[in-house]
Design an enzyme around this catalytic site. Structure first.
Site, PDB file in Angstrom:
ATOM      1  N   ASP A   8       0.889  -1.160   0.000  1.00 45.86           N
ATOM      2  CA  ASP A   8       0.000   0.000   0.000  1.00 45.86           C
ATOM      3  C   ASP A   8       0.926   1.207   0.000  1.00 45.86           C
ATOM      4  O   ASP A   8       1.543   1.525   1.014  1.00 45.86           O
ATOM      5  CB  ASP A   8      -0.874  -0.050   1.266  1.00 45.86           C
ATOM      6  N   LYS A  70       2.747  11.275  -3.584  1.00 42.57           N
ATOM      7  CA  LYS A  70       1.698  10.599  -4.349  1.00 42.57           C
ATOM      8  C   LYS A  70       0.766  11.598  -5.045  1.00 42.57           C
ATOM      9  O   LYS A  70       0.147  11.274  -6.051  1.00 42.57           O
ATOM     10  CB  LYS A  70       0.897   9.724  -3.377  1.00 42.57           C
ATOM     11  N   GLU A 169      -7.118   0.642  -4.739  1.00 45.31           N
ATOM     12  CA  GLU A 169      -7.157   0.571  -3.271  1.00 45.31           C
ATOM     13  C   GLU A 169      -8.510   0.065  -2.740  1.00 45.31           C
ATOM     14  O   GLU A 169      -8.531  -0.815  -1.870  1.00 45.31           O
ATOM     15  CB  GLU A 169      -6.817   1.944  -2.676  1.00 45.31           C
ATOM     16  N   ASP A 192     -12.896   5.915   2.573  1.00 46.30           N
ATOM     17  CA  ASP A 192     -11.472   5.912   2.927  1.00 46.30           C
ATOM     18  C   ASP A 192     -11.032   7.317   3.335  1.00 46.30           C
ATOM     19  O   ASP A 192     -10.859   8.191   2.488  1.00 46.30           O
ATOM     20  CB  ASP A 192     -10.678   5.415   1.692  1.00 46.30           C
TER      21      ASP A 192
END
Ligand code: AMP
Length: 592
Positions: A8, A70, A169, A192
């Site tokens: 992850d 990211k 994800e 999330d």
């Protein structure tokens, strides 16, 4: 067994895991920590430091310490969203050019920075496992585009991994929650809320395959906002606090975490500001007052994603939680309110994505069975047809394994063979795509348009493309195998897609012109052949009209005017109705 690790690669933290004795296990570093901050800090000399040690440098060397990389991976300078460039280090943003970060006065690509994080995870895993690991599954947000996915894969490769799969994800999270075992067509919402980003995804599970129906979110919303708001509210109550005080922020973050399970915590920071100390009781209620407006912002995104998926909350079978912030009881209450059902909290929300990635990795290494593997074709596959056009048989992003076919015919009288040129790419004209292979299929000579050749493309679970061509009359067939159809380098995929976008208008104009031209030539040949066969049965005036219409088509072929040619084709088609009827009549007489 060859281990495949699951990773992850998060905005704030990253995790790595491996299947051990049938269980997904997350690997800790030498200090026993399973969460590795996704932070890289450059030193004046020596290698950059990564992880927890780098996170500590954020306050000390803010301009040389890279976090939240990211947000930039796979993006060009002009693609950054408002607020995203708001970081303590320098970004190099040029229109049309990949974003880069400047550290130690040198530009670094986001892939290189991510590769340093991945390398640290790799080396921690190798130390813990006692052997090398070279294959990995890496997760990305569901909304990541091709360029962002490719760049993530490239980061993995730079770190020395063979990246077996890039997994969404929310799909990984659903796997961790065991939702691949749900019956029928189940619908799942994955909520999330992490340190810096909020993502909501609506998935549909069908026969063990997850499909993303809709995604929404905010790349600048998360637990960090709660931390800032908490710090501000405490300083507003008269405790004069320099915001940069790392120690205090850390104490507050710990208090916030404890308030997820405790009603009240005592905060004690002796001598944090010279001689001053801070003693304060903080109740969960007070934290919730500060956090509520932040968490409430997720509501609109959830409702939007449901609407985009054309669902209501009653259609959902499960709502699952991902991201550390979802441990807060307030978040769970708000989620329950939004979706009208209690969320599933059976998994550890900060580890669910990594656990899911590890399960995927296990499937790939053969340690887990019974789950359908998912992959997609990176680029469209097809063959060249009349006029040099690309005829797509398997579109880009199709789920593998897949089988698709089409019937083709001949363009020339007495043609005895057909050349099958297998192509890959997104351009309209065959010559602009990449040739993957070519072979001939032979058949019995026949007038043009009579021979029927079926061409079937099949991509198996290993990504091998089998192209089959079959003459439907004799059953004669030829099969070739092409193994480069799925394993295309990411740079190449990216280049092909951006080229196809750059040329979209010209390509489409050329396709429409070519199609009209092929049609015109076919009709002119057909008219000639029909006159030879049944010319006598057509009266002179009609013949004259047909010939005039045919002349107009020939003239239009000499221009570049697509619309003119299409109109001339339509007029010729209209004028030949009687001739076509005469042909049919003659054929029927012959058959009697
Ligand atoms: P993630 O990006 O999923 O690692 O989530 C990190 C965010 O979750 C940070 O803002 C953490 O402060 C927050 N977080 C982690 N554990 C808890 C907890 N027990 N209660 C509240 N927030 C938490």
């Amino acid at each position: 067994m060859d281990h495949v690790v699951g990773i992850d690669l998060g905005t704030t933290n990253s995790l790595i895991g491996v299947m051990e004795a049938g269980f997904p296990i997350l690997i800790a570093d030498a200090n026993g920590a399973r969460l590795t901050p996704s932070v890289v800090s450059f030193q004046n000399d020596g290698a950059p430091i990564v992880g927890q040690a780098a996170a500590r440098m954020r306050e000390v060397k803010p301009s040389e310490t890279i976090y939240s990389i990211k947000r930039f991976i796979g993006l060009r300078g002009d693609e950054l969203r408002k607020g995203d460039a708001d970081v303590s280090y320098t970004l190099e943003r040029r229109r049309g050019q990949p974003v880069r970060v400047l550290a130690n006065n040198e530009p670094h690509s986001p892939e290189e920075i991510s590769a340093l994080i991945l390398q640290k995870l790799k080396s921690d895993a190798e130390t813990a496992l006692g052997h090398a690991v070279s294959r990995a599954v890496i997760t990305v947000p569901a909304y990541f585009n091709d360029a962002q996915r490719s760049a993530t894969k490239r980061a993995g490769e730079l770190a020395g991994f063979r990246v077996e799969r890039i997994v969404n994800e929310p799909t990984a999270a659903a796997l961790a929650y065991g939702l691949d075992k749900l019956e029928g067509r189940s619908k799942i919402a994955v909520y999330d809320l992490g340190g810096g980003t909020f993502d909501i995804s609506i998935l549909e599970l069908n026969g063990g395959v997850f499909e993303v129906l809709a995604t929404n979110g905010n790349t600048r919303l998360g637990g960090d906002d709660i931390d800032r708001a908490l710090l501000k509210s405490i300083s507003d109550t008269g405790n004069r606090i320099p915001e940069s005080l790392v120690r205090l922020s850390q104490v507050l973050i710990e208090a916030k975490h404890r308030l997820s399970t405790e009603e009240k915590v005592a905060i004690d920071v002796p001598f944090f500001d010279g001689a001053k100390s801070l003693h304060l009781d903080l109740a969960r209620e007070e934290l919730e007052k500060v956090a509520r407006p932040i968490i409430e912002q997720t509501r609109a995104h959830c409702l939007r994603s449901l609407a985009d998926a054309k669902l209501t909350s009653a259609d959902l079978d499960e709502v699952i939680l991902v991201g550390g912030v979802t441990r807060m009881p307030l978040v769970r209450r708000i989620v329950a309110e939004i979706f009208g059902r209690e969320p599933n909290t059976s998994q550890n929300p900060d580890e669910a994505v990594a656990i899911g990635a590890t399960i995927q990795a296990g499937i790939l290494s053969g340690a887990v069975r019974d789950v359908v593997l998912l992959d997609v074709t990176p680029l469209s596959l097809g063959i060249e047809t009349f006029g040099g056009l690309m005829n797509v048989i398997i579109p880009r992003n199709s789920t593998i394994p897949i089988k698709a076919g089409e019937m083709f015919t001949t363009a020339v009288n007495q043609q005895r063979s057909m050349s099958i040129k297998v192509l890959q790419g997104e351009r309209e004209m065959a010559r602009d795509n990449w040739p993957l292979g070519q072979f001939e299929i032979e058949f019995e000579a026949a007038p043009k348009g009579v021979a029927r050749v079926g061409v079937q493309f099949e991509i198996d679970a290993n990504g091998i493309l089998h192209v089959l061509a079959r003459d439907t009359k004799t059953g004669g067939e030829k099969i070739v195998e092409i193994d480069s159809a799925v394993d295309v380098s990411d740079e190449a995929v990216e280049a092909m897609i951006s080229e196809s976008l750059d040329h979209a208008f010209d390509d489409m104009s050329e396709r429409v012109w070519t199609e009209a031209k092929v049609k015109a030539e076919e009709m002119l040949n057909a008219v000639e052949a029909a006159f030879a066969q049944v010319g006598d049965s057509v009266d002179a005036r009609e013949k004259e009209m047909i010939q005039q219409a045919a002349t107009r088509v020939r003239e239009a072929l000499g221009t570049n005017d697509t619309r003119g040619l299409q109109a001339a084709n339509a007029a010729l088609d209209e004028a030949t109705q009687g001739l076509a009827a005469a042909l049919v009549e003659k054929a029927m007489q012959a058959a009697r």
